[in-house]
Write a protein that holds these residues in place. Structure first.
Motif, PDB file in Angstrom:
ATOM      1  N   GLU A   1       0.926  -1.230   0.012  1.00  0.00           N
ATOM      2  CA  GLU A   1      -0.022   0.214  -0.032  1.00  0.00           C
ATOM      3  C   GLU A   1       0.955   1.445   0.167  1.00  0.00           C
ATOM      4  O   GLU A   1       1.974   1.114   0.789  1.00  0.00           O
ATOM      5  N   GLU A   2       0.545   2.152  -0.885  1.00  0.00           N
ATOM      6  CA  GLU A   2       1.235   3.318  -1.109  1.00  0.00           C
ATOM      7  C   GLU A   2       1.062   4.467   0.205  1.00  0.00           C
ATOM      8  O   GLU A   2       1.644   5.222   0.516  1.00  0.00           O
ATOM      9  N   ASN A   3      -0.397   4.499   0.420  1.00  0.00           N
ATOM     10  CA  ASN A   3      -0.768   5.451   1.480  1.00  0.00           C
ATOM     11  C   ASN A   3      -0.770   4.923   2.663  1.00  0.00           C
ATOM     12  O   ASN A   3      -0.980   3.779   2.989  1.00  0.00           O
TER      13      ASN A   3
ATOM     14  N   TYR B   1      -7.267   1.158   4.231  1.00  0.00           N
ATOM     15  CA  TYR B   1      -6.448   1.997   3.019  1.00  0.00           C
ATOM     16  C   TYR B   1      -7.495   2.275   1.990  1.00  0.00           C
ATOM     17  O   TYR B   1      -8.196   1.667   1.715  1.00  0.00           O
TER      18      TYR B   1
ATOM     19  N   ASN C   1      -6.918   3.651  -1.808  1.00  0.00           N
ATOM     20  CA  ASN C   1      -5.931   3.959  -3.008  1.00  0.00           C
ATOM     21  C   ASN C   1      -6.469   3.706  -4.512  1.00  0.00           C
ATOM     22  O   ASN C   1      -5.724   2.793  -4.879  1.00  0.00           O
TER      23      ASN C   1
END
Length: 289
Positions: free
Chosen positions: A47-49, A125, A127
């Motif tokens: 996950e990026e965020n 999450y 995104n």
């Protein structure tokens, strides 16, 4: 939204490996990790965020106000769980307290109250997709309630998704029962061992109490072909759809360490998971107009 739950009768069978691969292959926009005792799907999905985090409150525990306490010792004497100690003042052990409230009834100075306690942490999450997960605090109970909250966060925040993939808990306990509730298809990941076969039988019997469809696959089937055939025969004799086998892949561990899934690497394992996915989706959609 159709909901697919991946389960196994024990840990280490490849449940998360299959879950993450199906998420990748189906490009699922909604998924969850309901193994709240030891969540690990987030390690693979990269996950990026940062997630939206919130505390999960369990049953209240007793709290002794030192300003009101007169050290009569009645609370400690009447606590059946030995949750109260008197070391430099009266203190309640949150891990031992069962919230029975006996101490509040025997306290003559109203020095004890029941207060909510944080037993876990939820993470959500967002995104371009929704990923709901949580982690139970060590020593805490009520994991089934936390699993229910993980699923609620997923459903509320992904109403437009066509399919949701849920990575469940191992075993047959409360978190598994909470995971099965409300899903459309359960895919059981077994392994070709004696214990794997026994655990598969237990989780099948557990699933029988729910309306969800059930299918079985075997991971690392080529490590013991005789036990694999035993599992296939059991499914055939009991009318349980068998959706396929996955061969042992020596690169699986290194792929996971890189945040990748078996679906990200061409080879027999990926091809086998694609077949499992296709057969599972056919079962999932049977009866639809």
């Amino acid at each position: 939204m159709k909901k697919i739950l991946i389960l196994s009768g024990k840990g280490g069978t490849g449940k998360t490996t299959l879950s993450s691969s199906l998420i990748r292959l189906l490009d699922a926009k909604a998924y969850a990790d309901c193994d709240v005792d030891a969540p690990n799907l987030h390690l693979v999905m990269e996950e990026e965020n940062e997630p939206l985090k919130s505390d999960f409150l369990g049953l209240p525990a007793a709290y002794i106000d030192p300003a009101k306490c007169i050290s009569c010792d009645l609370c400690r004497q009447n606590c059946r769980f030995d949750a109260i100690t008197n070391i430099n003042g009266y203190i309640v052990n949150d891990h031992a307290c069962e919230g029975c409230k006996v101490c509040t009834l025997v306290c003559p100075s109203d020095a004890i109250e029941m207060v909510p306690r944080v037993i876990g942490h939820l993470s959500l999450y967002k995104n371009g997709h929704v990923f709901s997960t949580a982690e139970l605090k060590m020593g805490s109970g009520n994991s089934g309630l936390l699993v229910t909250e993980v699923k609620k966060h997923l459903y509320v925040n992904s109403k437009n998704a066509d399919i949701a993939i849920i990575d469940g808990s191992p075993g047959i306990g409360c978190p598994v029962i909470a995971s099965i509730s409300g899903v459309d298809l359960v895919i059981l990941v077994s392994e070709p061992t004696i214990s794997g076969f026994s655990d598969m039988e237990r989780i099948i019997k557990t699933s029988e109490g729910f309306p969800a469809k059930v299918a079985v696959c075997v991971n690392k089937f080529d490590l013991h072909l005789e036990n694999t055939e035993k599992i296939i025969s059991y499914c055939s004799e009991n009318g349980i759809p068998f959706v396929g086998t996955i061969p042992f892949d020596k690169d699986a561990s290194s792929l996971i360490n890189q945040g990748k899934t078996l679906a990200d690497k061409d080879g027999p394992a990926r091809d086998s998971i694609i077949k499992i996915m296709e057969r599972s989706m056919k079962i999932l959609n049977e009866g639809d107009n």
